[in-house]
Write an enzyme that holds these catalytic residues in place. Structure first.
Site, PDB file in Angstrom:
ATOM      1  N   ASP A  14       0.837  -1.203   0.000  1.00  0.00           N
ATOM      2  CA  ASP A  14       0.000   0.000   0.000  1.00  0.00           C
ATOM      3  C   ASP A  14       0.875   1.258   0.000  1.00  0.00           C
ATOM      4  OD1 ASP A  14      -2.292  -1.465   0.066  1.00  0.00           O
ATOM      5  OD2 ASP A  14      -2.840  -0.996   2.135  1.00  0.00           O
ATOM      6  N   ASP A 126     -12.571  10.586   6.402  1.00  0.00           N
ATOM      7  CA  ASP A 126     -12.598   9.169   6.774  1.00  0.00           C
ATOM      8  C   ASP A 126     -13.011   8.284   5.587  1.00  0.00           C
ATOM      9  OD1 ASP A 126     -15.256   9.765   6.807  1.00  0.00           O
ATOM     10  OD2 ASP A 126     -15.617   9.230   8.909  1.00  0.00           O
ATOM     11  N   ASN A 127     -12.744   8.768   4.386  1.00  0.00           N
ATOM     12  CA  ASN A 127     -12.922   7.947   3.182  1.00  0.00           C
ATOM     13  C   ASN A 127     -11.570   7.477   2.663  1.00  0.00           C
ATOM     14  OD1 ASN A 127     -15.743   8.138   2.936  1.00  0.00           O
ATOM     15  ND2 ASN A 127     -15.565  10.180   2.046  1.00  0.00           N
ATOM     16  N   GLN A 285     -15.245  10.566  16.337  1.00  0.00           N
ATOM     17  CA  GLN A 285     -14.788  10.917  14.988  1.00  0.00           C
ATOM     18  C   GLN A 285     -13.317  11.367  14.964  1.00  0.00           C
ATOM     19  OE1 GLN A 285     -16.846  10.491  12.300  1.00  0.00           O
ATOM     20  NE2 GLN A 285     -15.167  11.044  10.939  1.00  0.00           N
ATOM     21  N   ASP A 296     -11.079  -5.348   6.250  1.00  0.00           N
ATOM     22  CA  ASP A 296     -10.141  -6.482   6.346  1.00  0.00           C
ATOM     23  C   ASP A 296      -9.941  -6.877   7.806  1.00  0.00           C
ATOM     24  OD1 ASP A 296      -9.812  -6.149   3.614  1.00  0.00           O
ATOM     25  OD2 ASP A 296      -7.944  -5.031   3.809  1.00  0.00           O
TER      26      ASP A 296
END
Length: 341
Positions: A14, A126-127, A285, A296
């Site tokens: 990643d 948070d995307n 948040q 995952d």
């Protein structure tokens, strides 16, 4: 016991960065999605490194889940086995080292035609928008790796199997060989819907494997796309779970279990003719660093209890715990020890 949980999938490194809206728009990315890289995304991999502060993490959906399961179990080491394909290069070496540090028994098929696969994780708020350049991961070959006697022995040792739907784009025959083995020996074969594009463009492959699936995972977006593609004619997530549970199944000794997560909303699980909802752990948040790897992690937590023959409710609890830990950290990384009871 060692090698009792088996995973096979796309090992990716990643490349993760907090990006801006313009970057997403430039490459035609949705804020929250998973796609395979096309030609138009080639430059994205260079630009993200030049323009933003990137972090490198060992990734790949199945590999993430397998690592989390091993982390939750702690001892003994190497309860979890992982198969996948990498290149003979620096990124491949990093993946080997990270698997080793996570105490996963990883057996990579190494080849020189393609470099180790990468996944750009483009974070906004948070995307997370994931763009996977499979490269070497796409070169996994059943006859060159899975069929080898010493490798197949490891498959036979396992009692629970997990493959993310992403691997359907790589080697359907490898998946079917493992799935049939599980079914014939009354072991548990589990699969993830993984991304909307799998249900849309790899529908035939997905439905070829479905009769062998004992536990089906997915999130609310994937479930909705699956429902649409299957002609279920409902957007109600509990109804979709019921209909997915009722699809044809080869091993009649076990009813299929369907588990759909919904981000901060409760997780849905079928149980017999009931559908139950389990609330997730509350989180502020401001404590969410990034949601990459949350799904995952849920699966990894779930599998860590499933392989120990725990109740399904306990499996969901462990999944929620693992996801809650992961979203507080960058990438799919975890502290030294879990604190789950």
């Amino acid at each position: 016991s060692p090698n009792s949980l088996f995973g096979m999938g796309n090992p990716l490194l990643d490349i993760s960065a907090v990006v801006d809206k313009d970057f997403l728009e430039k490459y035609g990315l949705k804020p929250n999605d998973q796609i395979l890289a096309e030609d138009k995304h080639k430059a994205l991999f260079e630009e993200i490194v030049k323009k933003f502060k990137v972090e490198y993490h060992a990734g790949g959906a199945t590999q993430n889940s397998i690592k989390i399961a091993q982390w939750m179990i702690q001892d003994p080491h190497k309860v979890c086995t992982f198969f996948g394909c990498i290149g003979e290069d620096k990124f491949g070496e990093i993946l080997k080292q990270k698997a080793d540090e996570a105490h996963v028994d990883a057996y990579y098929y190494e080849q020189t035609e393609e470099p180790t696969g990468t996944c750009a994780a483009c974070i906004t708020g948070d995307n997370r928008s994931l763009v996977a350049n499979l490269a070497a991961a796409n070169c996994y070959k059943k006859d060159k790796h899975l069929d080898l006697k010493e490798n197949w022995k490891l498959v036979e040792k396992a009692k629970v199997y997990y493959i993310a739907g992403f691997f359907l784009t790589v080697s359907l025959e490898s998946i079917l060989k493992v799935a049939k083995h599980a079914s014939e020996n009354n072991k548990l074969f589990t699969l993830n819907l993984s991304a909307p594009f799998i249900s849309q463009f790899f529908k035939d492959a997905l439905m070829e494997v479905m009769p062998y699936v004992d536990v089906l995972f997915g999130n609310e977006t994937e479930a909705a796309t699956f429902s649409k593609e299957q002609g279920f004619q409902t957007e109600d997530i509990a109804e979709i779970a019921k209909k997915a549970e009722a699809l044809p199944k080869v091993n009649k000794k076990r009813p299929r279990i369907v588990v759909f997560t919904q981000g901060k909303d409760g997780t849905i699980m079928t149980k017999g003719d009931k559908v139950e909802t389990f609330p997730v752990l509350k989180i502020d948040q401001k404590d969410i660093v990034d949601t990459n790897g949350a799904g995952d992690a849920f699966v990894g937590g779930f599998l860590s209890e499933l392989v120990q023959d725990k109740e399904l409710e306990q499996c969901v609890k462990a999944g929620h715990y693992a996801a809650n830990v992961i979203i507080r950290r960058a990438g799919c990384t975890f502290p030294e020890k879990p604190d789950f009871h």
